[in-house]
Design an enzyme around this catalytic site. Sequence first.
Site, PDB file in Angstrom:
ATOM      1  N   ASP A   1     -11.390  -5.710   7.154  1.00  0.00           N
ATOM      2  CA  ASP A   1     -10.624  -6.960   7.128  1.00  0.00           C
ATOM      3  C   ASP A   1     -10.446  -7.521   8.535  1.00  0.00           C
ATOM      4  OD1 ASP A   1     -10.303  -6.847   4.339  1.00  0.00           O
ATOM      5  OD2 ASP A   1      -8.575  -5.523   4.532  1.00  0.00           O
TER       6      ASP A   1
ATOM      7  N   GLY B   1     -21.274   0.165   8.914  1.00  0.00           N
ATOM      8  CA  GLY B   1     -20.496   1.303   9.372  1.00  0.00           C
ATOM      9  C   GLY B   1     -20.888   1.704  10.776  1.00  0.00           C
TER      10      GLY B   1
ATOM     11  N   GLU C   1     -10.425 -10.402  -4.405  1.00  0.00           N
ATOM     12  CA  GLU C   1      -9.353  -9.646  -5.056  1.00  0.00           C
ATOM     13  C   GLU C   1      -8.417 -10.570  -5.837  1.00  0.00           C
ATOM     14  OE1 GLU C   1      -8.842  -5.513  -2.579  1.00  0.00           O
ATOM     15  OE2 GLU C   1      -7.467  -7.141  -2.083  1.00  0.00           O
TER      16      GLU C   1
ATOM     17  N   ASP D   1       0.840  -1.188   0.000  1.00  0.00           N
ATOM     18  CA  ASP D   1       0.000   0.000   0.000  1.00  0.00           C
ATOM     19  C   ASP D   1       0.882   1.246   0.000  1.00  0.00           C
ATOM     20  OD1 ASP D   1      -2.214  -1.581   0.106  1.00  0.00           O
ATOM     21  OD2 ASP D   1      -2.804  -1.028   2.150  1.00  0.00           O
TER      22      ASP D   1
END
Length: 302
Positions: A240, A208, A146, A25
């Site tokens: 995650d 959330g 992914e 990242d």
Amino acid sequence: MSTSLQPSAPISSLTLTVMGSINLDITATANRLPSPGETVGGGVLRQQPGGKGANQAVAAARLAGSSRMVGAVGHDEAGQNLLSAMAAAGVDVHDVSRADAATGTALVLVDGEGENQIVVCPGANGAVNVDGVTFDDDEAVLCQLEVDQHVVLEAARRAKGFFALNAAPAMSLIPELLDRCDLVIVNETEYELIPALRHAPLVAVTYGGEGSAIFVDGERVAEAPAVRVTEIANTIGAGDAFCAALVLALRSGLEYSHALAAANAVGADAVRDASSQPALKPLEHYIEATRSSLAAGSAATK
């Protein structure tokens, strides 16, 4: 579906294998995200380990003491650094292969509130496969999307124990893959984008700031409120960490509401950390921390 949620087991005795992406990242943090064509100055640049698969494997290792990763990195320095970081966190990386491609990279923009924009360059993640990988009868396996969905399907076919899918990013699911899932985990947007989940046997949905819920055959059967967080450093690793925590909590025998509450608490700790692979306490800490609030909530409804 391969197994039941009923048997109870100590967290430290559980085995969780994660198959998925491993990325470097590259993150730029600024006060706000730029609009199209706009330049925003004053950013801070950092490089850190990432990828949904690696994030979940590291979270599982920190919560339960160990985990296993199935994935791929390149022969470059970034790949070696990512392997070293996972191993240092307690992840078994023997089933991470080295591919003739650059290690996967994510370009991440984060604003002052922790919101983000991400562009992923998959690189070596396109070479992930399960050739030579074996799964024990009592082993839980957690995957995401992914990496190629057909590879995820092959992992589901081989998994003899509990198979969980974090269906992110959202896409149409191969029917056989959905049939083989003991648990699917999504956020509220992904739940709306994948209509087939309305009929899935067991689905966990995150909302959330509104907490999370579990649906059985489309019926909402359990929920838990979010943990209030006043200072948000980074939201990337929170989902995650939630996924890893929920799988471990359910496999330990916790009932649905308590498992959701513990996973919500883990996710809240994750957003307080600037890393995509945040420091976490053992899962037992979050289970005990949420036990009293659940009891209080239960008493209040009587």
